[in-house]
Design an enzyme around this catalytic site. Structure first.
Site, short mmCIF file in Angstrom:
data_model
loop_
_atom_site.label_atom_id
_atom_site.label_comp_id
_atom_site.label_asym_id
_atom_site.label_seq_id
_atom_site.Cartn_x
_atom_site.Cartn_y
_atom_site.Cartn_z
N ASP A 28 0.87 -1.16 0.00
CA ASP A 28 0.00 0.00 0.00
C ASP A 28 0.92 1.23 0.00
O ASP A 28 2.15 1.13 0.07
CB ASP A 28 -0.96 -0.02 1.20
CG ASP A 28 -2.17 0.88 0.95
OD1 ASP A 28 -3.20 0.68 1.59
OD2 ASP A 28 -2.07 1.78 0.08
C1 GLC Z 1 -4.27 4.42 -0.17
C2 GLC Z 1 -5.17 3.29 0.22
C3 GLC Z 1 -5.32 2.23 -0.82
C4 GLC Z 1 -5.22 2.85 -2.21
C5 GLC Z 1 -3.81 3.39 -2.36
C6 GLC Z 1 -3.59 4.05 -3.72
O1 GLC Z 1 -3.52 4.88 0.91
O2 GLC Z 1 -4.92 2.64 1.46
O3 GLC Z 1 -6.58 1.60 -0.61
O4 GLC Z 1 -5.49 1.87 -3.19
O5 GLC Z 1 -3.46 4.28 -1.32
O6 GLC Z 1 -4.38 5.20 -3.80
#
Ligand code: GLC
Length: 751
Positions: A291
């Protein structure tokens, strides 16, 4: 500049057709892809391999702390970037792709990712709201349409479905998932993966999906986002992992780590989760992306002294691609050269990434998703709006309808439409709105205006803001209510009060809205409360004192029309809660599939598991939802009272529509394992069927259960069913069922 892989593209391009999802068995086209992957990999330098594992964000709002080294086309030209997130648009993606394909030594195409969570330009209900439809076919279609629209703007990969189970409405991201139940969550995970990925990833209107956030992100202590998760291996495997496994079985191409730790081990560096369970036991062949900066955050977790150690931990655990931290790009080449990280781990990660790129057909046509014509033709297509309206009205849950206040007559002389959400469009889209445009949404007020007869007078008053303490608008709102025959009162959260980093400790209807509800109630007029919220909110007083309540979540672009369809009876509400609604925040966690405990609540018994000040039961339970009609369940019948392992048990029930409206009913099947080697929930959802039953008609619904459906992680953590006594329940809600009993016996045994 010589293009190594182009040679193979020429030879094998015709041979490559759609291949099953990464976890499917090896077909001919899979074998061809493996050969092509190996051939590309063999020609790559270590730096180029690590470049494929590096993802940057550019072109859109950062969804996390911006790390500074993004938007760097220099890195792109140097082959140091394998993926870009938040860059959309046929032309903009083409520009970046041309650099990757024409100006780098290997010419490996980029994969473009975006959070397409509940629609791309046509926005559907929030995932939790849409889950209330229990309509897996409709849910799959929403994902299909989202993929059609996103792929038309150059998106190859969505960071969805979010399949996190959650039992805690304080957690803002509960709105992104499918609620509290592993079975419903698994069915919906499968539907969303199949919708996004379609029949073949090589089609230009399919996008690769991403099961996230792996794992147990929804179990954050205190419901506080990113907080510690400390659950047992049994709870992890019985409750939180099943939807992820379902996504793998549906062929999901990618996974995303969760930010949290589980019992001391952060998911991004969790070898049990990534290598033992996901890539080992489940045989997942796709790739895992971290993430946002979750690799770098291993330092904050305190398991890595610095980003170099973080990179080492993450790659050894099985995280294949680094979302925006830059830790892999900065450290992996040196860690390999120093013998700290085996290059085989890099090769495995890059093979997985290249496999998805080949499956998407990007090597054969890197620009297949960059079509301005498709962009203009497909976004917000009328058929997409039509589906959005249909799935939205199916997501509405009728919580209360005392005195049949609903449906409202279209011939009502004077209708008051009151509340801070009555004329909102932006809030209907909630968060994670991709390219959804508020001005393209239909507000509730719009929907009502389109519905009623010309002779109907509509009095609209906002009454108050969603938050804040000003009651300046009360007087005119009350005046409108007094002049009306009926009041539609739209209250709830702002769209941006749920979602990432939006946990709330008080989860009541915010601001002075509760006071407005009480003042409107004093007018004595019939009132329909229309709740709009991302997470479940608490509204104990309203539930007790208001005659009619609709839970409408945030229904997206067609929200206003969908609610109006239900308000005026053009659609008979059929939604069922995918999550329990607590009496108060102090009751959390409250969920239907709880354990019995050694002192289960007994009325009149003091020393039993209970509260002094509230009941144990939630305000509204999992699976609950009313209809404008009524359904009568006859006794359930079983084809046997004893079944051997793998022998089917057929459960039948008759459901009669005893009311005045045709209606859809979600018939739910639960089981209970009465005695086992570990404590077991008092109910577990094991099946459901959503059926249309015309008024006066009776439908016979049957389910098939086998011992496979009764498996759990036993005292030895083996995933097995154990012989013994079981109950089976069938009904309209988890707290309103008919029951029967049966025995599971060892094969060949007499009892
Ligand atoms: C965010 C979220 C995730 C998302 C990613 C890209 O922090 O936790 O769900 O897909 O970043 O935006």
């Amino acid at each position: 500049m010589k293009k190594h892989y182009l040679f193979f593209t020429g030879l094998l391009a015709l041979a490559v057709s759609c291949s099953q999802g990464p976890s499917g068995s090896m077909s001919d086209s899979d074998l061809n892809i493996e050969r092509r992957v190996d051939s590309v990999l063999a020609k790559m330098t270590l730096e180029e391999k690590v470049g494929q594992m590096n993802q940057i964000s550019t072109g859109g709002a950062a969804t996390g702390p911006v790390l500074g080294n993004n938007n760097d086309m220099t890195d792109l030209r140097a082959g140091k970037i394998g993926s870009i997130l938040n860059l959309v648009g046929a032309e903009r993606t083409r520009e970046a792709q041309e650099i990757a394909v024409n100006e780098t030594r290997m010419g490996i195409p980029l994969i473009f990712g975006l959070d397409v969570i509940h629609g791309y330009r046509t926005i559907f209900p929030t995932p939790l709201g849409e889950s209330a439809s229990w309509d897996t076919v409709g849910i799959k279609e929403s994902a299909r349409i989202a993929a059609i629209e996103a792929s038309a703007q150059g998106v190859h990969w969505t960071f969805a479905p979010m399949v996190d189970i959650s039992r805690d409405p304080r957690w803002g991201r509960i709105m992104e998932g499918a609620g509290e139940d592993p079975f419903l969550g698994s069915m919906i995970a499968r539907a969303r993966v199949e919708g996004f990925q379609g029949k073949s990833l090589t089609d230009n209107n399919t996008i690769v999906a991403c099961a996230k956030h792996y794992a147990a992100y929804g179990a954050a202590e205190g419901g506080r986002d990113y907080n510690t998760v400390d659950i047992s291996m049994r709870t992890l495997n019985d409750i939180y992992l099943p939807p992820f496994h379902a996504a793998v079985e549906a062929g999901v191409g990618t996974f995303m780590n969760s930010f949290n730790e589980i019992a001391g081990i952060p998911s991004t560096g969790n070898e049990y989760l990534l290598r033992d369970k996901l890539k080992g036991e489940w045989g997942f062949k796709g790739f895992v992306v971290s993430d946002w900066n979750s690799i770098g955050e291993l330092v904050n977790h305190g398991v890595a002294a610095d980003e170099e150690e973080a990179a080492e931990i993450a790659i050894k655990a099985g995280s294949d691609m680094d979302m925006v931290s830059g830790s892999y790009l900065e450290n992996l080449p040196r860690l390999v050269k120093d013998g700290v990280v085996d290059e085989k781990l890099i090769d495995d990660a890059v093979r997985r990434i290249l496999r998805i790129k080949f499956q998407l057909g990007l090597f054969d046509d890197p620009y297949k998703y960059c079509s301005v014509e498709r962009e203009n033709e497909l976004l917000l297509h009328p058929s997409h709006r039509e589906h959005a309206r249909d799935i939205a009205r199916k997501s509405i849950v009728l919580l209360k309808n005392e005195g049949q206040v609903l449906p409202v007559s279209k011939k009502t002389r004077t209708l008051a439409v009151i509340g801070p959400l009555a004329d909102s469009k932006k809030d209907l889209l909630c968060t994670w709105t991709a390219k959804g445009q508020p001005d393209e949404a239909v507000s509730l007020l719009d929907g009502i205006k389109k519905k009623v007869d010309d002779g109907t007078r509509i009095l609209y008053e906002k009454g108050c803001d969603i938050t804040g303490d000003s009651k300046a608008g009360f007087a005119s709102a009350l005046s409108a209510a007094r002049r009306a025959d009926i009041v539609i009162l739209a209250v709830g959260e702002a769209g941006d009060m749920s979602g990432e980093a939006h946990s709330r400790a008080y989860i009541g209807i915010p601001g002075v809205q509760p006071d407005l509800i009480k003042e409107i109630q004093k007018t004595g007029k019939p009132v329909v409360v229309v709740l709009m919220n991302g997470r479940p909110v608490t509204f104990e007083w309203t539930a007790k004192n208001m005659p009619a309540i609709l839970e409408t979540w945030f229904l997206g672009t067609e929200g206003g029309d969908a609610i109006a369809d239900v308000l005026f009876g053009d659609y008979n509400p059929s939604g069922k809660l995918p999550v329990s609604i607590p009496v108060t925040v102090g009751q959390i966690p409250v969920y239907y599939n709880h354990k019995n405990t050694g002192r289960p609540f007994e009325k009149g018994e003091f020393f039993t598991s209970r509260y002094l000040d509230i009941p144990n039961e939630p305000l509204y339970p999992f699976g609950y939802g009313l209809s404008y009609t009524t359904f009568k369940y006859s006794d359930i019948s079983l084809n046997k009272t004893k079944i051997a392992f793998s022998e089917p048990l057929i459960v039948k029930v008759k459901v009669t529509n005893t009311g005045e409206y045709d209606g859809e009913e979600v018939v739910q099947l639960y089981t209970r394992d009465m005695v086992a080697s570990v404590t077991r929930p008092v109910k577990e959802l094991k099946g459901f069927k959503k059926v249309m039953i015309e008024k006066g008609e009776t439908a016979e619904i049957s389910f098939e259960l086998t011992s496979d459906d009764l498996r759990f992680y036993n005292d030895k953590m083996d995933f097995v069913a154990e012989p013994g006594d079981f109950k089976v329940f069938v009904g309209t809600s988890s707290d309103n069922v008919k029951e029967a009993s049966f025995k599971l016996i060892e094969n060949g045994s007499k009892d």
